[in-house]
Design a protein around this motif. Structure first.
Motif, PDB file in Angstrom:
ATOM      1  N   VAL A  47       0.836  -1.202   0.000  1.00  0.00           N
ATOM      2  CA  VAL A  47       0.000   0.000   0.000  1.00  0.00           C
ATOM      3  C   VAL A  47       0.876   1.259   0.000  1.00  0.00           C
ATOM      4  N   ILE A  48       1.913   1.266   0.806  1.00  0.00           N
ATOM      5  CA  ILE A  48       2.806   2.425   0.854  1.00  0.00           C
ATOM      6  C   ILE A  48       3.480   2.625  -0.502  1.00  0.00           C
ATOM      7  N   ARG A  49       3.842   1.537  -1.148  1.00  0.00           N
ATOM      8  CA  ARG A  49       4.431   1.650  -2.492  1.00  0.00           C
ATOM      9  C   ARG A  49       3.426   2.238  -3.484  1.00  0.00           C
ATOM     10  N   LEU A  50       2.152   1.842  -3.372  1.00  0.00           N
ATOM     11  CA  LEU A  50       1.109   2.409  -4.235  1.00  0.00           C
ATOM     12  C   LEU A  50       0.999   3.922  -4.032  1.00  0.00           C
ATOM     13  N   VAL A  51       1.032   4.339  -2.786  1.00  0.00           N
ATOM     14  CA  VAL A  51       0.939   5.767  -2.468  1.00  0.00           C
ATOM     15  C   VAL A  51       2.148   6.505  -3.042  1.00  0.00           C
ATOM     16  N   ASN A  52       3.332   5.967  -2.809  1.00  0.00           N
ATOM     17  CA  ASN A  52       4.544   6.603  -3.338  1.00  0.00           C
ATOM     18  C   ASN A  52       4.516   6.675  -4.858  1.00  0.00           C
ATOM     19  N   ALA A  53       4.001   5.634  -5.505  1.00  0.00           N
ATOM     20  CA  ALA A  53       3.915   5.626  -6.965  1.00  0.00           C
ATOM     21  C   ALA A  53       2.950   6.708  -7.458  1.00  0.00           C
ATOM     22  N   ALA A  54       1.838   6.883  -6.763  1.00  0.00           N
ATOM     23  CA  ALA A  54       0.870   7.920  -7.156  1.00  0.00           C
ATOM     24  C   ALA A  54       1.479   9.312  -7.004  1.00  0.00           C
ATOM     25  N   ILE A  55       2.225   9.515  -5.929  1.00  0.00           N
ATOM     26  CA  ILE A  55       2.892  10.805  -5.706  1.00  0.00           C
ATOM     27  C   ILE A  55       3.930  11.049  -6.795  1.00  0.00           C
ATOM     28  N   LYS A  56       4.746  10.046  -7.054  1.00  0.00           N
ATOM     29  CA  LYS A  56       5.800  10.169  -8.065  1.00  0.00           C
ATOM     30  C   LYS A  56       5.190  10.413  -9.448  1.00  0.00           C
ATOM     31  N   SER A  86      -3.633  16.040  -1.195  1.00  0.00           N
ATOM     32  CA  SER A  86      -4.648  15.937  -2.251  1.00  0.00           C
ATOM     33  C   SER A  86      -4.536  14.599  -2.985  1.00  0.00           C
ATOM     34  N   VAL A  87      -3.314  14.104  -3.170  1.00  0.00           N
ATOM     35  CA  VAL A  87      -3.118  12.788  -3.786  1.00  0.00           C
ATOM     36  C   VAL A  87      -3.720  11.708  -2.882  1.00  0.00           C
ATOM     37  N   LEU A  88      -3.466  11.813  -1.578  1.00  0.00           N
ATOM     38  CA  LEU A  88      -3.998  10.838  -0.628  1.00  0.00           C
ATOM     39  C   LEU A  88      -5.527  10.868  -0.607  1.00  0.00           C
ATOM     40  N   GLU A  89      -6.107  12.062  -0.648  1.00  0.00           N
ATOM     41  CA  GLU A  89      -7.569  12.176  -0.654  1.00  0.00           C
ATOM     42  C   GLU A  89      -8.164  11.557  -1.912  1.00  0.00           C
ATOM     43  N   LEU A 122      -5.063   2.420   6.183  1.00  0.00           N
ATOM     44  CA  LEU A 122      -3.646   2.788   6.151  1.00  0.00           C
ATOM     45  C   LEU A 122      -3.465   4.199   5.593  1.00  0.00           C
ATOM     46  N   ILE A 123      -4.165   4.527   4.515  1.00  0.00           N
ATOM     47  CA  ILE A 123      -4.029   5.861   3.909  1.00  0.00           C
ATOM     48  C   ILE A 123      -4.568   6.933   4.856  1.00  0.00           C
ATOM     49  N   GLU A 124      -5.683   6.645   5.534  1.00  0.00           N
ATOM     50  CA  GLU A 124      -6.242   7.612   6.486  1.00  0.00           C
ATOM     51  C   GLU A 124      -5.260   7.935   7.605  1.00  0.00           C
ATOM     52  N   GLY A 125      -4.376   7.010   7.922  1.00  0.00           N
ATOM     53  CA  GLY A 125      -3.378   7.229   8.960  1.00  0.00           C
ATOM     54  C   GLY A 125      -2.400   8.351   8.631  1.00  0.00           C
ATOM     55  N   TYR A 126      -2.279   8.703   7.367  1.00  0.00           N
ATOM     56  CA  TYR A 126      -1.364   9.767   6.955  1.00  0.00           C
ATOM     57  C   TYR A 126      -2.052  11.127   6.856  1.00  0.00           C
ATOM     58  N   GLY A 179      -7.521  18.240   3.589  1.00  0.00           N
ATOM     59  CA  GLY A 179      -7.281  16.952   4.216  1.00  0.00           C
ATOM     60  C   GLY A 179      -7.942  16.754   5.562  1.00  0.00           C
ATOM     61  N   ARG A 180      -8.603  17.789   6.073  1.00  0.00           N
ATOM     62  CA  ARG A 180      -9.173  17.676   7.416  1.00  0.00           C
ATOM     63  C   ARG A 180     -10.692  17.680   7.429  1.00  0.00           C
ATOM     64  N   ALA A 181     -11.317  17.823   6.257  1.00  0.00           N
ATOM     65  CA  ALA A 181     -12.782  17.873   6.218  1.00  0.00           C
ATOM     66  C   ALA A 181     -13.286  17.288   4.910  1.00  0.00           C
TER      67      ALA A 181
END
Length: 150
Positions: free
Chosen positions: A25-34, A51-54, A85-89, A131-133
């Motif tokens: 999952v963390i790799r997926l997030v990093n790939a989306a950011i990259k 915004s990517v995480l949302e 996991l994503i919500e944790g960030y 990211g907060r609402a």
């Protein structure tokens, strides 16, 4: 520590601990950011990473509802894991009172007089509540407040 740095550290920790699902999952997030950095030829700051995480969360929630309606509990379980996991960030969510206060401040700052000024108010709130609402709820709250002004 920036969000990107935290993700990198968490990826290393997951590798060392042998946590395969978390690492994926963390790799997926990093790939989306990259991918966004490459597409736009910029370095993302924390607000842009949020915004990517949302966006990823929204996609996961849509998939989760589809998997649940199709009876695919195995895939639904994986989506739920990714969502948690994503919500944790993400930063802590705003409460109803805090959201109402933020909307009231934005209305005052923008000098909004009615529903036609929705865009001005939404822009101010979005910048402060990134990211907060849930922006859907914020939009409804703004509509109510602006409609009451008329």
């Amino acid at each position: 520590m920036s969000l990107k740095a935290k993700l990198t550290e968490d990826m290393k920790t997951a590798m060392k601990a042998g946590e395969r699902r978390r690492l994926d999952v963390i790799r997926l997030v990093n790939a989306a950011i990259k991918q966004r950095e490459v597409d736009e030829r910029i370095q993302l700051d924390d607000t842009q990473v949020l915004s990517v995480l949302e966006k990823m969360l929204k996609q996961r929630r849509d998939s989760l509802s589809q998997f649940q309606s199709a009876g695919r509990t195995d895939l639904a379980e994986q989506e739920q894991f990714e969502i948690l996991l994503i919500e944790g960030y993400l930063p802590a969510k705003l409460g109803e009172a805090e959201m109402a206060e933020l909307v009231a401040q934005a209305i005052a700052e923008s000098g909004a007089a009615g529903p036609k000024d929705m865009g001005k108010v939404m822009g101010l709130v979005k910048a402060k509540a990134a990211g907060r609402a849930d922006m859907g709820k914020v939009s409804e709250l703004i509509k109510q407040k602006l409609a009451a002004m008329q």
